[in-house]
Design a protein around this motif. Structure first.
Motif, PDB file in Angstrom:
ATOM      1  N   UNK A 212       0.855  -1.183   0.000  1.00  4.99           N
ATOM      2  CA  UNK A 212       0.000   0.000   0.000  1.00  4.99           C
ATOM      3  C   UNK A 212       0.889   1.231   0.000  1.00  4.99           C
ATOM      4  N   UNK A 213       0.265   2.398  -0.010  1.00  5.65           N
ATOM      5  CA  UNK A 213       1.000   3.650   0.081  1.00  5.65           C
ATOM      6  C   UNK A 213       0.147   4.656   0.834  1.00  5.65           C
ATOM      7  N   UNK A 214       0.809   5.518   1.589  1.00  9.85           N
ATOM      8  CA  UNK A 214       0.136   6.574   2.340  1.00  9.85           C
ATOM      9  C   UNK A 214       0.648   7.909   1.821  1.00  9.85           C
ATOM     10  N   UNK A 215      -0.231   8.903   1.793  1.00 11.15           N
ATOM     11  CA  UNK A 215       0.198  10.202   1.277  1.00 11.15           C
ATOM     12  C   UNK A 215      -0.529  11.341   1.958  1.00 11.15           C
ATOM     13  N   UNK A 216      -0.006  12.528   1.750  1.00  5.66           N
ATOM     14  CA  UNK A 216      -0.623  13.752   2.218  1.00  5.66           C
ATOM     15  C   UNK A 216      -0.741  14.672   1.014  1.00  5.66           C
ATOM     16  N   UNK A 217      -1.876  15.356   0.888  1.00  8.37           N
ATOM     17  CA  UNK A 217      -2.134  16.237  -0.243  1.00  8.37           C
ATOM     18  C   UNK A 217      -2.309  17.657   0.276  1.00  8.37           C
ATOM     19  N   UNK A 218      -1.532  18.583  -0.287  1.00  9.50           N
ATOM     20  CA  UNK A 218      -1.530  19.973   0.168  1.00  9.50           C
ATOM     21  C   UNK A 218      -1.611  20.908  -1.030  1.00  9.50           C
ATOM     22  N   UNK A 219      -1.914  22.186  -0.797  1.00 14.30           N
ATOM     23  CA  UNK A 219      -1.887  23.142  -1.905  1.00 14.30           C
ATOM     24  C   UNK A 219      -0.475  23.268  -2.469  1.00 14.30           C
ATOM     25  N   UNK A 220      -0.364  23.292  -3.778  1.00 13.98           N
ATOM     26  CA  UNK A 220       0.946  23.397  -4.422  1.00 13.98           C
ATOM     27  C   UNK A 220       1.689  24.648  -3.973  1.00 13.98           C
ATOM     28  N   UNK A 221       0.968  25.742  -3.847  1.00 14.51           N
ATOM     29  CA  UNK A 221       1.615  27.018  -3.540  1.00 14.51           C
ATOM     30  C   UNK A 221       2.284  27.023  -2.168  1.00 14.51           C
ATOM     31  N   UNK A 222       1.749  26.251  -1.215  1.00 18.12           N
ATOM     32  CA  UNK A 222       2.288  26.252   0.151  1.00 18.12           C
ATOM     33  C   UNK A 222       3.088  25.000   0.480  1.00 18.12           C
ATOM     34  N   UNK A 223       3.309  24.140  -0.487  1.00 11.47           N
ATOM     35  CA  UNK A 223       3.939  22.848  -0.213  1.00 11.47           C
ATOM     36  C   UNK A 223       5.391  22.998   0.240  1.00 11.47           C
ATOM     37  N   UNK A 224       5.714  22.289   1.317  1.00 10.56           N
ATOM     38  CA  UNK A 224       7.089  22.225   1.816  1.00 10.56           C
ATOM     39  C   UNK A 224       7.483  20.754   1.878  1.00 10.56           C
ATOM     40  N   UNK A 225       7.925  20.241   0.756  1.00 10.11           N
ATOM     41  CA  UNK A 225       8.233  18.813   0.649  1.00 10.11           C
ATOM     42  C   UNK A 225       9.250  18.351   1.687  1.00 10.11           C
ATOM     43  N   UNK A 226      10.333  19.105   1.959  1.00 12.15           N
ATOM     44  CA  UNK A 226      11.296  18.641   2.971  1.00 12.15           C
ATOM     45  C   UNK A 226      10.690  18.465   4.356  1.00 12.15           C
ATOM     46  N   UNK A 227       9.609  19.198   4.654  1.00 15.33           N
ATOM     47  CA  UNK A 227       8.938  19.049   5.943  1.00 15.33           C
ATOM     48  C   UNK A 227       7.927  17.905   5.904  1.00 15.33           C
TER      49      UNK A 227
END
Length: 276
Positions: A212-227
């Motif tokens: 399986x896989x787990x994910x989080x979806x956020x607005x592109x403009x505010x995304x902080x991938x390293x966090x």
């Protein structure tokens, strides 16, 4: 050439129902299943008697609870969801963003849990929904850790586009999958809608295979991938261990924990959980 078998006809009746058509009259079932009204009436009657379908007072049919009872036995369905839910809730409480859990079904990803966040992003997901593997974070995580032959066939096939940012070039998809394996996370940037970004990590079964896989979806403009990446990796690792995965007992001692470099001290305040 022989026509549809009895099981084929029975399954075509059930397949007439989907998220866009959760309630159907007998005529609609007949049309969508491609069967005569007489045959449909007989099959619907048998399915209703068994509990696979239910008929309301207006004569409209719905999927019955008997199918839900059977679905609960699926190891990649409700059983997996029940094990994963505490970790998904932890991830949601730490971020208050959209959290999802998904499995692979053929060339698609199917969502088995979804916790809706506060972000007003164009999320087109619900439990039971499916999307092509290459267009979502969870799909990329599952595809990257799938059978190499299947990966090769998938990359060589038609890659459907949903936005200008959807990955549609086989070479680019192969590079993306290699990066997912290297980092332990998958990032899908504006592939389904042009305002959302998702970060996903693989969930392993007891034998180490990605189930399986787990994910989080956020607005592109505010995304902080390293966090976000460490938080998602910790959630995926927690679910994996709850499923019985023990990286220290990997076969031959060669299978490494993709998230072993991620310590809970790296998480945002409030994200850390006590390992059971």
């Amino acid at each position: 050439m022989t026509g549809p078998t009895a099981p084929d006809r029975l399954l075509s009746v059930l397949a007439a129902f989907d998220h866009e058509h959760p309630a159907l009259c007998l005529t609609d079932i007949s049309r969508r299943a491609g069967l005569t009204l007489t045959t449909t009436h007989r099959l619907v009657g048998a399915l209703t008697e068994w509990g696979a379908l239910e008929r309301d007072e207006s004569g409209v049919y719905h999927v019955g609870l008997r199918l839900w009872e059977l679905a609960a036995l699926a190891p990649r369905g409700l059983a997996l969801r029940q094990i994963a839910l505490p970790y998904l809730e932890d991830l949601y409480e730490a971020t208050h963003e959209n959290v999802q859990l998904a499995v692979r079904d053929g060339s698609d990803v199917v969502y088995i849990e979804w916790l809706s966040g506060r972000s007003a992003v164009g999320v087109h997901i619900r439990v039971g929904a499916r999307w092509p593997l290459h267009a979502t974070g969870v799909g990329l995580a599952l595809l990257a850790h799938g059978d190499p032959r299947f990966q090769q066939e998938y990359c060589a096939g038609e890659l459907e586009s949903f936005t200008p940012y959807t990955i549609t070039e086989p070479a680019r998809l192969r590079r993306e999958l290699a990066e997912v394996r290297r980092t332990g996370v998958a990032v899908s940037d504006r592939q389904i809608t042009d305002d959302a970004l998702s970060v996903a990590a693989p969930v392993r079964a007891a034998d180490g295979t990605v189930t399986a896989a787990v994910s989080i979806v956020v607005p592109h403009a505010d995304a902080q991938v390293p966090v976000l990446a460490p938080a998602v990796r910790v959630a995926a690792r927690g679910i994996s261990r709850a499923l019985g995965w023990q990286p220290e007992r990997a076969q031959g001692g060669t299978l490494r924990d993709d998230s072993q470099s991620t310590r809970e001290s790296e998480l945002p305040s409030g994200q850390r959980r006590t390992t059971a």
